[in-house]
Scaffold this active site. Sequence first.
Site, PDB file in Angstrom:
ATOM      1  N   LYS A 109       0.819  -1.218   0.000  1.00  0.00           N
ATOM      2  CA  LYS A 109       0.000   0.000   0.000  1.00  0.00           C
ATOM      3  C   LYS A 109       0.851   1.265   0.000  1.00  0.00           C
ATOM      4  O   LYS A 109       0.404   2.311  -0.470  1.00  0.00           O
ATOM      5  CB  LYS A 109      -0.958   0.007   1.189  1.00  0.00           C
ATOM      6  N   LYS A 126      -4.652 -10.670  -5.822  1.00  0.00           N
ATOM      7  CA  LYS A 126      -5.870 -11.086  -5.115  1.00  0.00           C
ATOM      8  C   LYS A 126      -7.033 -10.177  -5.523  1.00  0.00           C
ATOM      9  O   LYS A 126      -6.817  -9.024  -5.923  1.00  0.00           O
ATOM     10  CB  LYS A 126      -5.652 -11.063  -3.595  1.00  0.00           C
ATOM     11  N   LYS A 162     -10.979  -4.955  -2.877  1.00  0.00           N
ATOM     12  CA  LYS A 162     -11.970  -3.889  -2.997  1.00  0.00           C
ATOM     13  C   LYS A 162     -11.323  -2.553  -3.348  1.00  0.00           C
ATOM     14  O   LYS A 162     -12.015  -1.622  -3.733  1.00  0.00           O
ATOM     15  CB  LYS A 162     -12.840  -3.786  -1.743  1.00  0.00           C
TER      16      LYS A 162
END
Length: 336
Positions: A111, A192, A195
Site C-alpha cells: 500500500k 488477489k 476492494k
Amino acid sequence: MKRAFSGVQPSGVLHIGNYFGAIRRFTEFQDEYDCYYCIVDLHAITVYQDPEELPKAIRDTALYYLASGLDPEKVTMFAQSDVPCHAELSWMLECISTFGELSRMTQFKEKARGTESFSSGLFTYPVLMAADILLYDADVVPVGEDQKQHVELCRDIAERFNSRYGETFKIPEAIIPEYGARVKSLQDPNKKMSKSDPNPLSYISLSDSKDEIAAKVRRAVTDSGREIVYSPEDKPAIANLMTIYSLCTGLGFPEIEDEFAGKGYADFKKALIDAIIYALEPVQQKYAEYAESGMVSSILRQGAEKANQVSSQVLRRAKQSMGLSLLADPTRRKLF
Ligand code: TYM
C-alpha cells in the site's frame, strides 16, 4: 466456550473474496464459539473515507454479516469505534512493537509503495489489529490468506508482552480455509481480488446484479488452451474461476473437471455465472430484508455494550501488567 474474533473493513464494496474467504465462514463458528465480529472502521480511516459514506459502509457491512447467516442472538457484532479500548490497547502495544517488524508487513509495503505520504495509521495498522484480537482473549481468528502475516505478528506481540510483563494475553491462532483463502482478481490471476482495485471488472461485489455478474464473468481473463483442468501453475486464471465455482457449488475439482470434460471455456463460464447468481441470491435477499427491518442499529448498539464489557476487563489486566492506571490496581492505589 472458546472465543472467535474477526473483522472486516467498511471500505468500498464487499466482494466474493471477502464472502468466501471470511464472512460466510464466520457462520461456521457461531454454534461452538463465543464469536465477536467487528466492523473495523478505525482501520478503514487509515486511508481517507468520505464522512458521508463511512456510516453507510458500516451499516452495509453489518447487513452483509446478517445476510450471510450470522445470528445476532449468538454472536456479538459491533463497530470498532464504539469500543474505545481498541485504540487504547493499540497504543500500549505500539510501544512494544518495533519499526522493523511493522516495515516488513507485506500489506503495508504494497500500500505504501512509491510514496511517503501514507498515514502513520497505515503503518501501525497491524498493531490495532493485534489489539482487536487480544482484547477478547480470542482462541481463533478466521481470516483469508492475506491476513495471516498480521495474525502472526499479533502472536509475536502477545508473546513479547507476556514475557516482558507477565502472563496477560491469550495467544490466538489464525484459521485459514483450504480453498477460498485467496480469491484472485478476474482480470489478473496473479493479484488477489481486492476492494481497492480501481477496475470493477476485477471483482464481483456482493451487491452486483445478475447482469453485472454475467458481464464480469464473460470478460474474466482465461488461459491458453480450452480444457477445464485445475492447474494453478499452468492455468492460473482457470484455476481461479474453478475455485469460485467450487466455492459456489461445493463440488471438488475432479468433479468439476468431469462435468466439463470435452466442453470449452464458454460452457464453463455460463455455468459459473449461474452458480454465482445462485450462491449470492439468498444473501442479497436477506440483505434487503434486514435493511428493511431497521434492526441493524440496535444490534450494533447491543454488540458494542457487550464488547465494551469484555474488552474493558482485558484492558484493565493489561494496564495492571504494565504498571499503568492506579484505578485499575488497588494495591498500587495505596501507594498514593
Ligand atoms: P479486509 O476488510 O481487507 O477483508 C476482510 C476479510 O476478507 C478476507 N479477504 C479475502 N479472502 C479471500 N480472497 C480474497 N481476495 C480476499 N480479500 C479479503 C480477508 O483476509 C479478511 O479475512 N485487517 C483486516 C480486518 C481486521 C481484522 C482484525 C481481521 C481488522 N482487525 C482482527 C481479523 C482480526 C482487513 O483489512 O480485512
